[in-house]
Design a protein around this motif. Structure first.
Motif, PDB file in Angstrom:
ATOM      1  N   LEU A   1       4.982  42.826  76.672  1.00 32.03           N
ATOM      2  CA  LEU A   1       6.272  43.150  76.063  1.00 32.03           C
ATOM      3  C   LEU A   1       5.957  43.697  74.681  1.00 32.03           C
ATOM      4  CD1 LEU A   1       9.264  43.001  76.798  1.00 32.03           C
ATOM      5  CD2 LEU A   1       9.362  40.775  75.709  1.00 32.03           C
ATOM      6  N   ASP A   2       5.797  45.018  74.595  1.00 32.51           N
ATOM      7  CA  ASP A   2       5.179  45.609  73.413  1.00 32.51           C
ATOM      8  C   ASP A   2       6.085  46.503  72.581  1.00 32.51           C
ATOM      9  OD1 ASP A   2       5.401  47.661  75.216  1.00 32.51           O
ATOM     10  OD2 ASP A   2       3.242  47.996  75.431  1.00 32.51           O
ATOM     11  N   SER A   3       7.369  46.577  72.918  1.00 27.69           N
ATOM     12  CA  SER A   3       8.266  47.426  72.139  1.00 27.69           C
ATOM     13  C   SER A   3       9.714  47.058  72.434  1.00 27.69           C
ATOM     14  CB  SER A   3       8.047  48.902  72.476  1.00 27.69           C
ATOM     15  OG  SER A   3       8.425  49.170  73.818  1.00 27.69           O
ATOM     16  N   LYS A   4      10.597  47.525  71.566  1.00 28.18           N
ATOM     17  CA  LYS A   4      12.027  47.356  71.814  1.00 28.18           C
ATOM     18  C   LYS A   4      12.407  48.022  73.132  1.00 28.18           C
ATOM     19  CE  LYS A   4      16.550  48.684  69.893  1.00 28.18           C
ATOM     20  NZ  LYS A   4      17.229  49.366  68.763  1.00 28.18           N
ATOM     21  N   ALA A   5      11.791  49.176  73.420  1.00 30.96           N
ATOM     22  CA  ALA A   5      12.100  49.905  74.649  1.00 30.96           C
ATOM     23  C   ALA A   5      11.729  49.088  75.882  1.00 30.96           C
ATOM     24  CB  ALA A   5      11.367  51.251  74.660  1.00 30.96           C
ATOM     25  N   SER A   6      10.564  48.418  75.847  1.00 31.21           N
ATOM     26  CA  SER A   6      10.166  47.609  77.007  1.00 31.21           C
ATOM     27  C   SER A   6      11.080  46.402  77.159  1.00 31.21           C
ATOM     28  CB  SER A   6       8.704  47.176  76.883  1.00 31.21           C
ATOM     29  OG  SER A   6       8.513  46.322  75.762  1.00 31.21           O
TER      30      SER A   6
ATOM     31  N   LYS B   1       7.680  39.351  88.884  1.00 30.81           N
ATOM     32  CA  LYS B   1       6.418  39.798  88.300  1.00 30.81           C
ATOM     33  C   LYS B   1       5.358  38.705  88.390  1.00 30.81           C
ATOM     34  CE  LYS B   1       8.514  42.915  84.852  1.00 30.81           C
ATOM     35  NZ  LYS B   1       7.944  44.171  85.389  1.00 30.81           N
TER      36      LYS B   1
ATOM     37  N   PHE C   1       2.170  40.770  81.836  1.00 25.56           N
ATOM     38  CA  PHE C   1       3.218  41.713  81.452  1.00 25.56           C
ATOM     39  C   PHE C   1       3.224  41.813  79.941  1.00 25.56           C
ATOM     40  CE2 PHE C   1       7.710  42.248  80.057  1.00 25.56           C
ATOM     41  CZ  PHE C   1       7.911  43.545  80.516  1.00 25.56           C
TER      42      PHE C   1
ATOM     43  N   SER D   1      12.290  38.275  87.934  1.00 26.73           N
ATOM     44  CA  SER D   1      11.751  39.625  88.133  1.00 26.73           C
ATOM     45  C   SER D   1      10.777  39.745  89.299  1.00 26.73           C
ATOM     46  CB  SER D   1      11.046  40.093  86.860  1.00 26.73           C
ATOM     47  OG  SER D   1       9.856  39.331  86.636  1.00 26.73           O
TER      48      SER D   1
ATOM     49  N   ASP E   1      10.826  47.176  65.067  1.00 29.64           N
ATOM     50  CA  ASP E   1      10.928  46.461  66.346  1.00 29.64           C
ATOM     51  C   ASP E   1      10.825  44.948  66.213  1.00 29.64           C
ATOM     52  OD1 ASP E   1      11.336  48.801  67.659  1.00 29.64           O
ATOM     53  OD2 ASP E   1       9.558  48.719  68.929  1.00 29.64           O
TER      54      ASP E   1
ATOM     55  N   GLY F   1      14.335  47.745  78.574  1.00 27.13           N
ATOM     56  CA  GLY F   1      14.134  48.152  79.959  1.00 27.13           C
ATOM     57  C   GLY F   1      14.167  46.980  80.918  1.00 27.13           C
ATOM     58  N   LEU F   2      13.744  45.807  80.420  1.00 25.37           N
ATOM     59  CA  LEU F   2      13.765  44.601  81.246  1.00 25.37           C
ATOM     60  C   LEU F   2      15.137  43.955  81.249  1.00 25.37           C
ATOM     61  CD1 LEU F   2      12.066  42.582  82.939  1.00 25.37           C
ATOM     62  CD2 LEU F   2      11.622  41.360  80.793  1.00 25.37           C
TER      63      LEU F   2
END
Length: 242
Positions: free
Chosen positions: A230-235, A224, A228, A222, A205, A238-239
């Protein structure tokens, strides 16, 4: 982000340069103070083109100094800022705490915490009075990594400061958001050397500045507030690609 005015603090690092790239690509105008006194002494990451007409480099500002921050505010003058991104502070390689000098300790806090206070105190009021605007504080996962030494101390302190600010401004028109970054972001050429078989992401990642820059326009738009992670490629995906 077309036409938005964004102040980015800390553009010479991997994250700050990514923010510049991402915001310019999204159509924003970027104001970027640097310590260098002129173009000949400024070393910009390759990702940033100083010739971009929407990039305004502002020379000779050391934001660890209150008076320089005030000069910068005066220089910006009538610029109606929409957002501020504060990506300030290096990773400190120092002795263990019981072996550190007081000067080393104070230098770390000054670089990684005091500069954030000075920047926030100088520019936040303009953001907080404007609906839809955001003051974005970039922090790192070192806040939860005591093995990172004094950098962990400064990141944890910045996290506490950010949380306090978020509570104090919860009813403001503009917002404050702390992004806690767990991903590894490398300068483009460094990423290519470290992960020659990877395109945009490594197996662990890690990514590079040009890709990571996409996150900043999305965060600023956003809505937000608070913190927040941002702890992974998925997160990240997702953004960026909801």
């Amino acid at each position: 982000m077309n036409g938005k005015q964004v102040l980015i603090l800390g553009i010479t690092g991997n994250i700050g340069s990514a923010a510049v790239s991402g915001l310019l690509n999204a159509g924003a105008t970027v104001h970027a103070p640097v310590r260098a006194t002129d173009a000949s002494s400024l070393r910009l990451p390759a990702l940033i083109s100083p010739s971009n007409e929407r990039l305004h480099l502002l020379y000779g500002y050391d934001l660890s100094k209150w008076e320089d921050a005030q000069r910068l505010k005066e220089k910006l003058g009538s610029v109606d800022l929409d957002h501020v991104i504060a990506s300030i502070g290096p990773w400190h390689r120092t002795p263990k705490v019981h072996e550190m000098s007081f000067e080393q300790y104070r230098n770390a806090l000054a670089a990684n915490v005091d500069t954030h206070f000075i920047a926030y105190r100088t520019f936040a009021s303009q953001i907080l009075q404007k609906p839809g605007s955001l003051y974005l504080i970039v922090n790192g996962a070192a806040k939860d990594m005591p093995g990172a030494g004094i950098t962990s101390v400064t990141a944890a302190t910045l996290h506490a400061l950010s949380r306090t600010i978020a509570v104090q401004t919860s009813d403001a028109l503009g917002g404050v958001l702390e992004m806690v970054l767990h991903l590894r972001v490398e300068e483009d050429q460094t990423f290519e050397k470290m992960y020659p078989n990877a395109k945009d992401w490594s197996d662990n990642d890690a990514t590079h500045s040009r890709v990571f820059g996409q996150v900043f326009p999305k965060l600023l738009e956003s809505g937000k507030r608070g913190t927040f992670a941002l702890d992974s490629k998925a997160s990240f995906l997702g953004l960026v690609n909801p």
